[in-house]
Design a protein around this motif. Structure first.
Motif, PDB file in Angstrom:
ATOM      1  N   LYS A  86       0.665  -1.427  -0.034  1.00 23.31           N
ATOM      2  CA  LYS A  86       0.054   0.033   0.134  1.00 23.31           C
ATOM      3  C   LYS A  86       0.978   1.219   0.093  1.00 23.31           C
ATOM      4  O   LYS A  86       0.545   2.239  -0.760  1.00 23.31           O
ATOM      5  N   GLN A  90       0.962   4.493  -2.708  1.00 26.92           N
ATOM      6  CA  GLN A  90       0.581   5.607  -2.440  1.00 26.92           C
ATOM      7  C   GLN A  90       1.675   6.659  -2.690  1.00 26.92           C
ATOM      8  O   GLN A  90       1.293   7.883  -2.825  1.00 26.92           O
ATOM      9  N   SER A 131      -8.579   4.872  -4.990  1.00 37.25           N
ATOM     10  CA  SER A 131      -9.189   6.056  -4.051  1.00 37.25           C
ATOM     11  C   SER A 131      -9.013   5.667  -2.695  1.00 37.25           C
ATOM     12  O   SER A 131      -8.494   4.458  -2.279  1.00 37.25           O
ATOM     13  N   ASN A 132      -9.308   6.717  -1.881  1.00 34.11           N
ATOM     14  CA  ASN A 132      -9.052   6.397  -0.530  1.00 34.11           C
ATOM     15  C   ASN A 132      -9.918   5.465  -0.018  1.00 34.11           C
ATOM     16  O   ASN A 132      -9.539   4.551   0.865  1.00 34.11           O
ATOM     17  N   GLU A 133     -11.155   5.104  -0.719  1.00 31.42           N
ATOM     18  CA  GLU A 133     -12.218   4.075   0.065  1.00 31.42           C
ATOM     19  C   GLU A 133     -11.696   2.675  -0.578  1.00 31.42           C
ATOM     20  O   GLU A 133     -11.645   1.665   0.495  1.00 31.42           O
ATOM     21  N   ASN A 134     -11.077   2.449  -1.837  1.00 32.86           N
ATOM     22  CA  ASN A 134     -10.788   1.296  -2.012  1.00 32.86           C
ATOM     23  C   ASN A 134      -9.399   0.681  -1.216  1.00 32.86           C
ATOM     24  O   ASN A 134      -9.134  -0.453  -0.834  1.00 32.86           O
ATOM     25  N   LEU A 135      -8.371   1.713  -0.928  1.00 33.44           N
ATOM     26  CA  LEU A 135      -7.368   1.558  -0.238  1.00 33.44           C
ATOM     27  C   LEU A 135      -7.588   1.199   1.221  1.00 33.44           C
ATOM     28  O   LEU A 135      -7.163   0.111   1.805  1.00 33.44           O
ATOM     29  N   ARG A 136      -8.734   1.809   1.694  1.00 34.93           N
ATOM     30  CA  ARG A 136      -9.182   1.640   3.063  1.00 34.93           C
ATOM     31  C   ARG A 136      -9.924   0.086   3.151  1.00 34.93           C
ATOM     32  O   ARG A 136      -9.392  -0.609   4.120  1.00 34.93           O
ATOM     33  N   GLU A 139      -6.974  -2.370   3.097  1.00 36.41           N
ATOM     34  CA  GLU A 139      -6.065  -2.520   4.362  1.00 36.41           C
ATOM     35  C   GLU A 139      -7.086  -3.306   5.270  1.00 36.41           C
ATOM     36  O   GLU A 139      -6.610  -4.388   6.142  1.00 36.41           O
TER      37      GLU A 139
END
Length: 302
Positions: A86, A90, A131-136, A139
């Motif tokens: 990740k 990023q 996107s931040n949502e996909n990365l969240r 994780e």
């Protein structure tokens, strides 16, 4: 007169600058080619594959460890790998993102729920879906689902061994190597390989390795290395030309009854990986995740 003095001063300064040694300038600034190589390597997209050994090595009743069970260590290693992956995504410009990670078993578990969960651990990030949502979500999945896989395998209590050799022989090139990627294969294993349907032997080279095999061949004394070399012990090479694959082996757990078991296992694996053309690899024991975090991250991000 003043103009002449100014001209003379300018000429003197120019001559003085020219007289400085070129080597000092070049020692401060890397060559253009070196800068290009560094940029090219650091910007390379990652293709990370995880190969899990779900044999009885993860059974907390058969192989208990009071400090931390082995399956819990595996799950924590996987989370560290995911975090390093990740971080690599990023730190890139969005237009350059094209990284992927996936998880495999050898052999595939019979429990369909485990196979379904493994699909949720297959990710491919690019400029269209980052996107931040996909990365969240990524994780969260890598924090929770690996533990669930191990817990289901332990609950099933149906251990069919590990066939890492067959995976390397039949699947590694198709599943784990892609063009224009830095291809990394992380193998979570205790170092032993055994599957009842794949017990090939060519001289003293085999597709398997067990504590019993090591004991039966008397590789238990301080002259084990001489005997190993003279009698050509080791794994049968499973494939070749793996020069575009880097391998990280985690979780080596030698039988404590043999003082030389750890060295023997690592010799088997290092000779095997080199025989298949793997140029860069690391092999580590089943240490606590807090101790392994730095070495795993360094390998993924190097």
């Amino acid at each position: 007169m003043m103009k002449s003095l100014r001209y003379l001063s300018i000429i003197f300064v120019v001559l003085a600058c020219k007289s400085e040694p070129e080597s000092e300038t070049s020692s401060v600034q890397p060559k253009k080619e070196e800068n290009q190589a560094i940029t090219s390597h650091s910007a390379k997209n990652l293709n990370v594959s995880l190969l899990l050994d779900l044999s009885d090595r993860i059974n907390p009743e058969k192989y208990p460890n009071p400090s931390m069970e082995y399956y819990q260590r595996d799950a924590a290693y996987i989370q560290t790998i995911a975090n390093a992956f990740k971080a690599n995504v990023q730190q890139k410009k969005i237009i350059l993102i094209n990284d992927q990670i996936q998880l495999y078993f050898a052999p595939e578990p019979s429990n369909p729920e485990i196979n379904t969960i493994s699909k949720d651990l297959k990710y491919s990030f690019n400029k269209a879906n980052i996107s931040n949502e996909n990365l969240r979500l990524f994780e969260q999945h890598y924090k929770e689902l690996p533990t669930k896989i191990y817990e289901l395998a332990i609950l099933d209590d149906h251990y069919v061994g590990s066939d890492t050799w067959k995976f390397m022989n039949q699947k590694v090139k198709d599943y784990c190597i892609a063009e224009n990627y830095r291809n990394l294969l992380v193998i979570l294993t205790d170092g032993y390989i055994y599957h009842k349907d794949n017990l090939r032997k060519e001289g003293n080279q085999t597709t398997y390795l067990t504590p019993e095999y090591i004991r039966n061949n008397r590789l238990i004394e301080n002259n084990w290395e001489q005997k190993y070399e003279e009698n050509n012990y080791g794994f049968i090479p499973a494939t070749n030309n793996l020069d575009n694959l880097e391998v990280l082996v985690l979780g080596i757990n030698p039988d404590p009854k043999n003082d030389f078991e750890d060295d023997i296992i690592k010799r088997y694996w290092s000779d095997w990986l080199e025989s298949m053309g793997v140029a860069h690899y690391k092999i580590y024991n089943a240490d606590l995740p807090s101790n392994m975090q730095q070495v795993i991250t360094k390998f993924i991000q190097s």
